[in-house]
Design an enzyme around this catalytic site. Structure first.
Site, short mmCIF file in Angstrom:
data_model
loop_
_atom_site.label_atom_id
_atom_site.label_comp_id
_atom_site.label_asym_id
_atom_site.label_seq_id
_atom_site.Cartn_x
_atom_site.Cartn_y
_atom_site.Cartn_z
N ASP A 149 -3.01 4.93 -2.30
CA ASP A 149 -4.16 5.47 -1.39
C ASP A 149 -4.40 7.02 -1.72
OD1 ASP A 149 -5.58 4.87 1.13
OD2 ASP A 149 -4.11 6.76 1.68
N ASP B 184 -12.48 -0.12 3.46
CA ASP B 184 -13.14 1.04 3.95
C ASP B 184 -14.74 1.17 3.61
OD1 ASP B 184 -11.01 3.01 4.41
OD2 ASP B 184 -10.36 3.24 2.45
N GLU C 241 -6.26 4.38 -6.15
CA GLU C 241 -7.65 4.79 -5.46
C GLU C 241 -7.98 6.25 -5.94
OE1 GLU C 241 -9.70 5.04 -0.96
OE2 GLU C 241 -7.78 5.75 -1.46
N ASP D 186 0.78 -1.04 -0.16
CA ASP D 186 -0.04 0.03 -0.04
C ASP D 186 0.97 1.28 -0.14
OD1 ASP D 186 -2.23 1.52 0.09
OD2 ASP D 186 -3.24 -0.17 1.25
#
Length: 553
Positions: free
Chosen positions: A201, A322, A258, A98
């Protein structure tokens, strides 16, 4: 479209803290992932994305990184990660980390140095503004987690710093080329270590609309959603293209963004042949705010794929860390069953793009349904959801019920390996409550049951990888079918073969007139191939919540 090594892959997101604990401390760890690599191999997974395992105070579950070059001791060591990378490669499984670079932790060395000398080199790594008590703040933006994006700089009564997420997550100043160079150096350090790539992210937030300014308030707190600023921010492409050139493209690394708020004309830049990213997540259904219906879901995912047809690949999801559990959101409560979970799985999985499975989805894990006390949960976003619900006039019980439906903790409860103590996740005390449904929903009970949700996912992956059909599933055209027919989600994948996915998303049967005859049934969510059609007919009757994946003549 240029063919890339990752086009035919199936990806899986691991939330390490809740996956599998090998040392009894109640927290999942890297060794737990290593121990379960054969689980992924059997399922058919090619890429494992690990949610953050870097050093972190865990104010936002690891998305607040205090050291980008090291592993948090809760999860293991760098040597453990090296072993995971090596063991993964033996099984043709790539490890994806990530990448969290919109912000870091307030415990990162950069921020400590910025606090010591706000006007020095590291002060420019962040957004630090002068501010005295009683004066208006630089802008009225509301943090994603509630409250102002501005916080007093530690040790300084006359300065504030920007954090669009948690106050322990100061935003990094991407306008500073020195900061960007440090980030690229770190990315390449990890790629040199042998990882397959990154999930990136919250990346849209790296570009701010400057200078800071207010927007009309949208709540009585006088603040405004971050979306207003993001809609006006421009120029992010320069940052993203530079990052891709300095890092991902050099290594042919897999990168999944994202991404929100992108415009149609920007799609080739984001995910085209030489895009900023290999792919980006399709959040079209997740962004629907009203109560979900099959038609809303269909229209969202169809529109998303029609707009990228011929440009690039989306990454398809029904849930992630999420979001609440997908089956609890997309399937009506009175229809939730193994059959409907399988139906939903095939609908999203066989769309063009990269299918992502989120940990526990493959055994049909569901939302908590009941929360008795907010203290039973953990997520830092819960307080804003709860307090806003109370402010809107909901009772305490109603606010807790809202959390049982909306909290991110629904997806973060430990993986349900068995019906034994702590669902087989740990021998210690779990860091977060176990979903009470673990006695009915667990891997051990599904592994050897050919009709289980887990085996359906295994068969689904095997179908997508079947040499006879792989080219069609990966590169075939996406053509919606009977788009206006109520509660029917149906589409064609046309390439070397003509495959049709048909899902009757309602409690009543539906009659479907097909454009040609069925040659072969490839997959169904019923226990046996239905008798309600024959190879000589182009009309079929789909029973309630029936799924058919068929090869057409």
């Amino acid at each position: 479209m240029e063919k890339k090594w990752w086009h035919n892959k199936v990806a899986y997101q691991i939330y390490p803290k809740s996956f599998y604990d090998t040392n009894g401390d109640g927290i999942g760890d890297i060794n737990g992932v290593i121990e379960k690599l054969d689980y992924f191999k059997e399922l058919g997974i090619d890429i494992l994305w690990l949610s953050p395992i870097y050093c972190s105070p865990l104010a936002d579950q690891g998305y607040d990184i205090s050291d980008y070059y090291n592993i948090d001791p809760r999860f293991g060591t760098l040597e453990d990660l090296d072993r995971l990378i090596a063991e993964g490669k033996k099984r043709n499984i790539g490890i994806v980390m990530d990448l969290v670079v919109n912000h870091c932790s307030d415990e990162h060395e950069w921020f400590k140095k910025a606090c010591a000398d706000p006007d020095g080199e590291y002060g420019k790594y962040f957004y630090i503004e002068n501010h005295k008590d009683g004066e208006p703040l630089p802008c009225n933006w509301r943090s994603y987690f509630g409250g102002s994006v501005w916080e007093k700089l530690p040790g300084h009564d006359d300065k504030v710093y920007l954090h669009v997420f948690h106050k322990k997550q100061p935003d990094l100043n991407w306008e500073n080329p020195k900061l960007r160079k440090e980030i690229y150096k770190m990315i390449n350090w990890w790629l040199d270590r042998g990882i397959a790539g990154f999930r990136i992210d919250a990346i849209i937030n790296i570009k701010k609309k400057l200078p800071f300014s207010d927007y009309p308030a949208d709540r009585d707190d006088g603040m405004t959603s971050m979306n207003n600023m993001l809609a006006e921010a421009s120029g992010i492409g320069e940052f993203l293209d530079e990052m891709a050139t300095e890092t991902f493209r050099k290594y042919q690394a897999f990168s999944v963004g994202e991404v929100f708020n992108e415009k149609d004309e920007e799609l080739p830049l984001f995910i085209g042949n030489d895009g900023y990213f290999s792919t980006m997540f399709d959040f079209s259904a997740e962004l629907i705010e009203e109560e979900m219906t099959p038609d809303l879901y269909k229209n969202a995912i169809f529109k998303a794929h029609e707009r990228v047809e011929g440009i690039g690949f989306l990454s398809n999801i029904i849930e992630n860390h999420d979001e609440p559990r997908g089956v609890s959101r997309f399937i009506p409560k009175d229809a939730l069953s193994d059959a409907t979970k399988k139906m939903l799985a095939a609908i999203y999985f066989l769309l063009p793009g990269i299918p992502f499975i989120y940990q526990g989805q493959e055994i049909g894990m569901e939302n908590l349904d009941i929360v008795k006390d907010i203290n039973d949960l953990d997520d830092c976003a819960n307080a804003d959801i709860y307090e806003n619900a109370i402010h809107e006039g909901l009772s305490k019980e109603q606010a807790l019920q809202l959390l049982a439906e909306k909290s991110r903790d629904n997806a973060r409860t430990p993986f349900q390996w068995s019906d034994g103590a702590n669902a087989g996740f740990t021998t210690g005390k779990p860091w977060l409550m176990i979903n009470p449904k673990y006695t009915d929903i667990n891997f051990a009970s599904q592994k050897d049951n050919p009709n289980s949700v887990w085996n359906f996912y295994k068969n689904l992956i095997a179908l997508r990888k079947n040499p006879e059909y792989e080219s069609t599933f990966v590169y075939g055209k996406f053509i919606p079918f009977l788009k206006r027919q109520h509660n029917l989600i149906a589409y064609n994948r046309v390439g070397d073969k003509h495959i049709m996915v048909l899902a009757n998303f309602q409690k009543d049967a539906q009659t479907i007139s097909l454009p040609s005859k069925i040659k072969k049934v490839l997959l169904t969510n019923v226990s046996k191939t239905p008798d309600n059609f024959s190879s000589t007919s182009t009309e079929i009757v789909l029973s309630p919540y029936e799924l058919l994946v068929v090869e057409m003549v």
